[in-house]
Design a protein around this motif. Sequence first.
Motif, PDB file in Angstrom:
ATOM      1  N   GLY A  15       0.827  -1.207   0.000  1.00  0.00           N
ATOM      2  CA  GLY A  15       0.000   0.000   0.000  1.00  0.00           C
ATOM      3  C   GLY A  15       0.857   1.251   0.000  1.00  0.00           C
ATOM      4  N   ALA A  16       1.932   1.222   0.788  1.00  0.00           N
ATOM      5  CA  ALA A  16       2.775   2.414   0.879  1.00  0.00           C
ATOM      6  C   ALA A  16       3.439   2.681  -0.462  1.00  0.00           C
ATOM      7  N   VAL A  17       3.938   1.631  -1.107  1.00  0.00           N
ATOM      8  CA  VAL A  17       4.632   1.841  -2.378  1.00  0.00           C
ATOM      9  C   VAL A  17       3.638   2.334  -3.432  1.00  0.00           C
ATOM     10  N   LEU A  18       2.468   1.742  -3.458  1.00  0.00           N
ATOM     11  CA  LEU A  18       1.463   2.185  -4.428  1.00  0.00           C
ATOM     12  C   LEU A  18       1.157   3.672  -4.243  1.00  0.00           C
ATOM     13  N   THR A  19       1.046   4.069  -2.995  1.00  0.00           N
ATOM     14  CA  THR A  19       0.725   5.477  -2.745  1.00  0.00           C
ATOM     15  C   THR A  19       1.908   6.373  -3.076  1.00  0.00           C
ATOM     16  N   ALA A  20       3.101   5.887  -2.776  1.00  0.00           N
ATOM     17  CA  ALA A  20       4.282   6.694  -3.065  1.00  0.00           C
ATOM     18  C   ALA A  20       4.360   6.983  -4.555  1.00  0.00           C
ATOM     19  N   ARG A  21       3.874   6.050  -5.377  1.00  0.00           N
ATOM     20  CA  ARG A  21       3.969   6.245  -6.817  1.00  0.00           C
ATOM     21  C   ARG A  21       2.735   6.924  -7.389  1.00  0.00           C
ATOM     22  N   SER A  22       1.830   7.377  -6.513  1.00  0.00           N
ATOM     23  CA  SER A  22       0.594   7.975  -7.003  1.00  0.00           C
ATOM     24  C   SER A  22       0.857   9.205  -7.855  1.00  0.00           C
ATOM     25  N   ASP A  23      -0.128   9.556  -8.678  1.00  0.00           N
ATOM     26  CA  ASP A  23      -0.006  10.769  -9.490  1.00  0.00           C
ATOM     27  C   ASP A  23      -0.038  12.028  -8.633  1.00  0.00           C
ATOM     28  N   ASP A  24      -0.670  11.907  -7.494  1.00  0.00           N
ATOM     29  CA  ASP A  24      -0.829  13.073  -6.643  1.00  0.00           C
ATOM     30  C   ASP A  24       0.534  13.494  -6.091  1.00  0.00           C
ATOM     31  N   PRO A  25       0.835  14.767  -6.146  1.00  0.00           N
ATOM     32  CA  PRO A  25       2.149  15.177  -5.635  1.00  0.00           C
ATOM     33  C   PRO A  25       2.327  14.901  -4.148  1.00  0.00           C
ATOM     34  N   ALA A  26       1.215  14.770  -3.421  1.00  0.00           N
ATOM     35  CA  ALA A  26       1.342  14.494  -1.987  1.00  0.00           C
ATOM     36  C   ALA A  26       1.564  13.014  -1.718  1.00  0.00           C
ATOM     37  N   GLY A  27       1.634  12.193  -2.766  1.00  0.00           N
ATOM     38  CA  GLY A  27       1.750  10.745  -2.593  1.00  0.00           C
ATOM     39  C   GLY A  27       2.890  10.309  -1.694  1.00  0.00           C
ATOM     40  N   PRO A  28       4.118  10.726  -2.002  1.00  0.00           N
ATOM     41  CA  PRO A  28       5.226  10.254  -1.163  1.00  0.00           C
ATOM     42  C   PRO A  28       5.048  10.616   0.305  1.00  0.00           C
ATOM     43  N   GLU A  29       4.572  11.828   0.565  1.00  0.00           N
ATOM     44  CA  GLU A  29       4.401  12.218   1.969  1.00  0.00           C
ATOM     45  C   GLU A  29       3.353  11.342   2.643  1.00  0.00           C
ATOM     46  N   ALA A  30       2.240  11.116   1.943  1.00  0.00           N
ATOM     47  CA  ALA A  30       1.189  10.284   2.523  1.00  0.00           C
ATOM     48  C   ALA A  30       1.703   8.873   2.757  1.00  0.00           C
ATOM     49  N   ALA A  31       2.463   8.366   1.792  1.00  0.00           N
ATOM     50  CA  ALA A  31       2.998   7.012   1.921  1.00  0.00           C
ATOM     51  C   ALA A  31       3.930   6.934   3.125  1.00  0.00           C
ATOM     52  N   TYR A  32       4.729   7.987   3.276  1.00  0.00           N
ATOM     53  CA  TYR A  32       5.686   8.021   4.372  1.00  0.00           C
ATOM     54  C   TYR A  32       4.951   7.963   5.709  1.00  0.00           C
ATOM     55  N   LYS A  33       3.914   8.791   5.819  1.00  0.00           N
ATOM     56  CA  LYS A  33       3.167   8.793   7.090  1.00  0.00           C
ATOM     57  C   LYS A  33       2.492   7.455   7.324  1.00  0.00           C
ATOM     58  N   TYR A  34       1.886   6.947   6.269  1.00  0.00           N
ATOM     59  CA  TYR A  34       1.206   5.657   6.387  1.00  0.00           C
ATOM     60  C   TYR A  34       2.194   4.596   6.841  1.00  0.00           C
ATOM     61  N   PHE A  35       3.351   4.611   6.197  1.00  0.00           N
ATOM     62  CA  PHE A  35       4.329   3.591   6.516  1.00  0.00           C
ATOM     63  C   PHE A  35       4.781   3.721   7.969  1.00  0.00           C
ATOM     64  N   TYR A  36       5.010   4.950   8.383  1.00  0.00           N
ATOM     65  CA  TYR A  36       5.465   5.176   9.750  1.00  0.00           C
ATOM     66  C   TYR A  36       4.455   4.650  10.764  1.00  0.00           C
ATOM     67  N   MET A  37       3.211   5.057  10.581  1.00  0.00           N
ATOM     68  CA  MET A  37       2.205   4.669  11.587  1.00  0.00           C
ATOM     69  C   MET A  37       1.922   3.181  11.513  1.00  0.00           C
ATOM     70  N   SER A  38       1.992   2.624  10.306  1.00  0.00           N
ATOM     71  CA  SER A  38       1.788   1.181  10.196  1.00  0.00           C
ATOM     72  C   SER A  38       2.938   0.434  10.835  1.00  0.00           C
ATOM     73  N   THR A  39       4.117   1.035  10.741  1.00  0.00           N
ATOM     74  CA  THR A  39       5.250   0.378  11.390  1.00  0.00           C
ATOM     75  C   THR A  39       5.040   0.326  12.896  1.00  0.00           C
ATOM     76  N   LEU A  40       4.457   1.400  13.413  1.00  0.00           N
ATOM     77  CA  LEU A  40       4.128   1.372  14.840  1.00  0.00           C
ATOM     78  C   LEU A  40       3.185   0.197  15.132  1.00  0.00           C
ATOM     79  N   ALA A  41       2.192   0.028  14.260  1.00  0.00           N
ATOM     80  CA  ALA A  41       1.276  -1.108  14.444  1.00  0.00           C
ATOM     81  C   ALA A  41       2.055  -2.406  14.374  1.00  0.00           C
ATOM     82  N   GLY A  42       3.009  -2.457  13.419  1.00  0.00           N
ATOM     83  CA  GLY A  42       3.796  -3.672  13.272  1.00  0.00           C
ATOM     84  C   GLY A  42       4.588  -3.976  14.533  1.00  0.00           C
ATOM     85  N   ILE A  43       5.197  -2.928  15.095  1.00  0.00           N
ATOM     86  CA  ILE A  43       5.980  -3.129  16.320  1.00  0.00           C
ATOM     87  C   ILE A  43       5.078  -3.654  17.436  1.00  0.00           C
ATOM     88  N   LEU A  44       3.900  -3.066  17.516  1.00  0.00           N
ATOM     89  CA  LEU A  44       2.980  -3.494  18.573  1.00  0.00           C
ATOM     90  C   LEU A  44       2.558  -4.951  18.373  1.00  0.00           C
TER      91      LEU A  44
END
Lengths: 932, 499
Positions: free
Chosen positions: B147-176
């Motif tokens: 999901g993060a990679v798909l979003t990072a490659r989105s057409d939307d210029p905010a894609g990488p930032e959104a992917a980054y945040k998603y990845f970060y918070m999901s990583t927190l879920a992963g750690i938990l």
Amino acid sequence: MVGNPRTALRSSGSPQGFPSAVFGFAFALPPAAAFLALLALAPRVLDEGALVRSIPWIPSLGLAFSIRLDGLSALFALLVSGIGALIMIYAGSYAKRDPGAWRLFLYLQIFFVSMIGLVVAGNLFLLFIFWEGTSVASYLLIGYAAKNEKARSAAFKSLLVTGGGGIALLAAFLLIESATGSADLAEILASGNRLRESSLYIPILILAALAAFTKSAQFPFHIWLPDGMTAPTPASAYLHSATMVKAGIYLLARLNPVLGLTESWFWVLTATGTLTMLFGAYLGLSQRDLKRLLAYSTISQLGVLTMLIGQDTAIAFKAVVIAVLAHSLYKSALFMTAGIVDHETGTRDLDRLGGLRRAMPGTAAAAVLGGLSMAGLPPMFGFLAKETLISTATHPTLPPFINLILAGTIVAAGALILAQAGVLVLGTFAGPRREGLEARDPPAPMLVAALVPAAASLLFALVPLPGIASLLAAAAGAAFGSPVKVSLALWSGVGIPLALSVVAVSLGLVLLRFESRVRNAQKQLEVGRIIDRLYDGLLAGVDALSRRAVRLQHGRLRLYLSVMFLAVVILFVLFGRPVPPRLAPASVPLDLWAALRVFALAIVVASSAATIVLRRDLHAILALGASGLNVAVLFLLEPAPDVALAMIVVDILTVVILVLALTKLPAAIRARADALDFRESKRQKILDAILASGVGAAAALVAWTALATRPRPSEVSQFYAERSKALAGARDIVGAIVIDFRGFDTLIEIAVFSLAGIGAFSLLCRGALKRDARAADRGSRSPLLRSFAFVILPLCMVLAAVFVMYGHDRPGDGFVGGVIVALAVVFWYAVFGAERSRRTLRWVRPLPLAVSGLALALVQASISYFVNGSFYTPVDFGRRLGLPLPDGFALSTSFLMEVAIFLAVLGGASLVIDSTGHPDDSESCESSGEGR
Amino acid sequence: MNIDHGVLLPVLIPIASAVLGLLFLRGRHRALGLFSLLAILLSLASGGRLLANLARGADPAVLPIGGWPVPASIVYVADFLSATMTVLGQLVFALAIVYSLGCRDRCARDSAYYPLLLTLSAGLAGTFLSGDLFHLFVMIELVVISGAVLTARSDDPAGPEAAYKYFYMSTLAGILLLLASGCLYAAHGTLNMADLARRISAHPECPLGAAGMVFLLSAFLIKGAVVPFHFWQPDFHSAAPTAVSAALSSVVVKIGVYGFLRMTTLLFVPHAEILRSSLIVFGAAGLLYGGFAAAGTRHAKRMLAYSTLAQVGSILIAIGWGTIPAIAAAIVLIVNHALIKASLLMLAGAVASRSPEKSASFESIGGLGRSARAAGVLYFAGALALVGIPPTNGFIGKLVLFRGGVELGRFGTVALLAGAGIVTMIYMLRSFARVWWEGPQGGIEPKPRGDRLAAPAVLIVLCLALGLWAEPLLDLALRGSVYLSEPAAYIAAVLGGGS
């Protein structure tokens, strides 16, 4: 002109027009057919009481498609279908020149079906479905002229109010179902006092009343109806006067036998009804828009009906059914004439109308008939309705003071309504003709449609058809719960009712005479929009809350994570039983190993702290690396050499990639980042520190508990320890777990690793900051380093090969092998520069490497399905084929898996290296992502 | 034990197809898309077979991977819950691929786009089908990275930032999740969910057990975008490619919901009471916050993303009630919401694809609906469904949910749900009027062509069909709920008879 949907229609209309007349007749067929069918069924309804048919539909919900046609249903259904047919014909002429009129007909048809369904439904939830259908159709019709802002907001208002009522209705029905145990109307109606004695009675009563009040525009929920006059006039005539707004009345009448006859019922309904009646009548007089005037008089009439149902006497229900019929007839006629006037003159503003009687004689006739009936004057059906109404107010069963109030309000409302009818008819058709007002009678279908109900108002009163009386009696009886006698004689003798009626008429005439003065006085009072302001205020409140809610999503990851961490800590404190267990007396000897551990741990802590404190990015990264390496040392001391090895290589790779990434950043940005202090205040820092300590404390507590309660026997660990050699052919437990017992985890993880590489790659392509780092591509010129690079790559490859071959049995595995080779490649990139490395190391094709690794993993996992009949069990080809292989190496699926891991890791890592190590991105993304 | 290798197919088919696609179909996005569609349909069929077997009364299909004895191996289990969720997930992904085939995004022409959608669907199926806590973690990682990679490659210029945040918070879920696995393994010595359930019921007060429960709960709260763990969700949806956000907001977010169902009906039955009451609190918070935030935002996709918070909140409340009808209601809501939300997001995306900036903010798409009437009809139907107005499946969901509450006498909560329904009505009607009723903003010329509407049309038809012919779904949900009320059935299916 404002608020007139016709203007919008006209502007977009094509001159050829739209065959809407044909549409009108075609769409009139279903309601007409229904009307005739109902007429044919009516005698049986009168004989048998109720016709019931039921088809199972969704049994799990107790929802049957059941039809129940009794007197009450039949009365409403006849009105809905009869008026519906007329409206469709009328709309055919009305919507001429509107190319989008098919929508109008579609919505009207949806409404017709829903409304018929509503009144004949024999199951509560079926009734609800149709109820919502009418609300939605009403929404679409009110918003028909959607370009008009008023139409949009009126549509929104109508569905918000009626839809909210719909939710109340659903709740009421659910409570009724839970109190009676059935959603079937027949069973509920036969349940006697069950509901009245239920503990849920008051909630049910309130919810059902809410639903009915919103739908039937009772005060204070009436606000949507006057605004809803933005709908095309056929819809206003049909939905918003004749039928839909009576759905609430129908509901109350329907449920009266089981919910009514109580004090609360009486008070809720009578009070609301009386208030609505007065309020509508009062405001109607101040309106200058024909349709709004009619809308307010409709509200008033609906109030009358509500009040009557609340009284719960036989004569009240007689008055209800007569009033329903009378109102539907005259109000639809008047709406249709208003529509005609609007259609022909282009305005429906009373200030601009007048003297149309000569120009539009047919229309005037319909309006006069309708107006007389509305005013309650003889010899119209409306007179009968008003007489019956007044006689309820003097009914001896009511306490005298209530009689007094009722009589007073009814007289007052009657007078106001009479004045309105006068204003409406006289203001439009009498007096001098206004200048510039061109008009003539409309096409025949339109006029006939308006004349039919108007004429019926007269006919039903003059020629008392026995069928009508008995139908009304049946309807009243069904609503009252026991038989009601209904006679339709116009003359009922001299008595108090007649006297009150005379008073009302005279008062009304006086009001009519001084109509403009009264209106001016009303303007001073300004009560009309109080509730609208309340509605606006409520919505503004919702909007304010909403803006506040949205502001919480501020986009700052740091704060997001802080909130999440805080919530986890709170949950942990609340439910996690954070009580540290007592540790058994220390049995750990204080030897050299322990000292080493403490030392490594200290370095981990110190270097972690350093990553936060150090300003320069490079220093922070190095500190991070130190922290990771010392964790590896801790693993090594455990001893867990496998994990330690993986940790070491991953740590080095991380540092290398981070440093490479730094080289991509323009110096200016790096300098700015280095200089950046956290802009948050000191307080923020303290809060962060507290939060971090909380999280750390929770983690420490968990670790402490795990230590203190160790060791606990685990079947699974034991199984792994004992059987790894025998079952998986591996002396190394970690190897056996990673490759065999839980090999599928590994398969997915290498997929994750490869995808992460792809992701990093594409992120770097997107965020590329170009040109600045071109200088870095020169690489190093040191001959020593260059020769070293030539040596180190083959060495690493040999090392990796050993790891891959023997990984199953010893520390080290395909993963470590892959990372080591990747590190050697990075070294090449650093020494020779990206261009030359790429040219020389042609076999480093990141994406194919990664994907083929994955492919190999899948293949090796599937092989065993075909060999052993079971997915992912180890197969040792070497032994099967009897190949002479070195000790400790097995040519098996496990080996293939190691190779797969090696390839995927090398591929994934080099994807990152290639994109970070290469200075100029735009081309490299295109070429290496796709081609290489 | 009903051993069936078919349990693996919903995971293996998409992964293998992704690999094949990346190896052989790079640069040919049309062929790759059609191939991926074929793959996901096959995978859907394999999931459908599992569900059909269960509906016929078969035991849950189980597969210990590698044939190792059960607690030591990774187990795949297709019981009522996991099979339903899998089929639902694959269905939405199939339609996401159909949507992508007809969309005008540049990112859909990327060689990795369809393979990533496939791995995302595989991860999702694996999350549901895994009978092993750690494997579930691994599968969620696959979901997150795809999901993060798909979003990072989105057409939307905010894609990488959104992917980054998603990845970060999901990583927190992963750690938990990892922490939870660690705690539970330390406490009970197993990662197999059936085995864990058995041991936890036997020793409910084990040290670290409660900590494991809290961490697991927190992880699922993040995955399910439950307030206040929801922050990744709205930012993500405004930037992700339409097909991805449709899939994420409809089915991927249900990983959390799935987790709560497993926690309350299987893993932590002795602690179910406390879990349920906290779920009701979280659900109510989501209901309020999500509703108001949706009403306050000025971006169609964000609005729908916020609305997901509220919808998940109502599912949480149903799970929190925990009775058989309430759990059945939760299952019905899970299915309905997935179909409704996926279609609405696709429609918002389709309209946005006609705006010059390709943005779904109301400023850009206000009035654009006039050139996309068909989308308007579909969106209106979807809006009715989301609000719960008949004849849509949303109404069925609302009815069973309210009934579940009324049966329990939870009138206050039902009133809250009703109020949330009104808020839903406010923002859905407003968004409809803004896009399809208002005139276009000055100067905005819609593009002549936008994304195709086939996928949302199919979804809306399904919504209507499940409204008019709800019996099969209701029956399935009820049987599933009855099955879930007996954790012994799952345990016996995995560990064999007399546990």
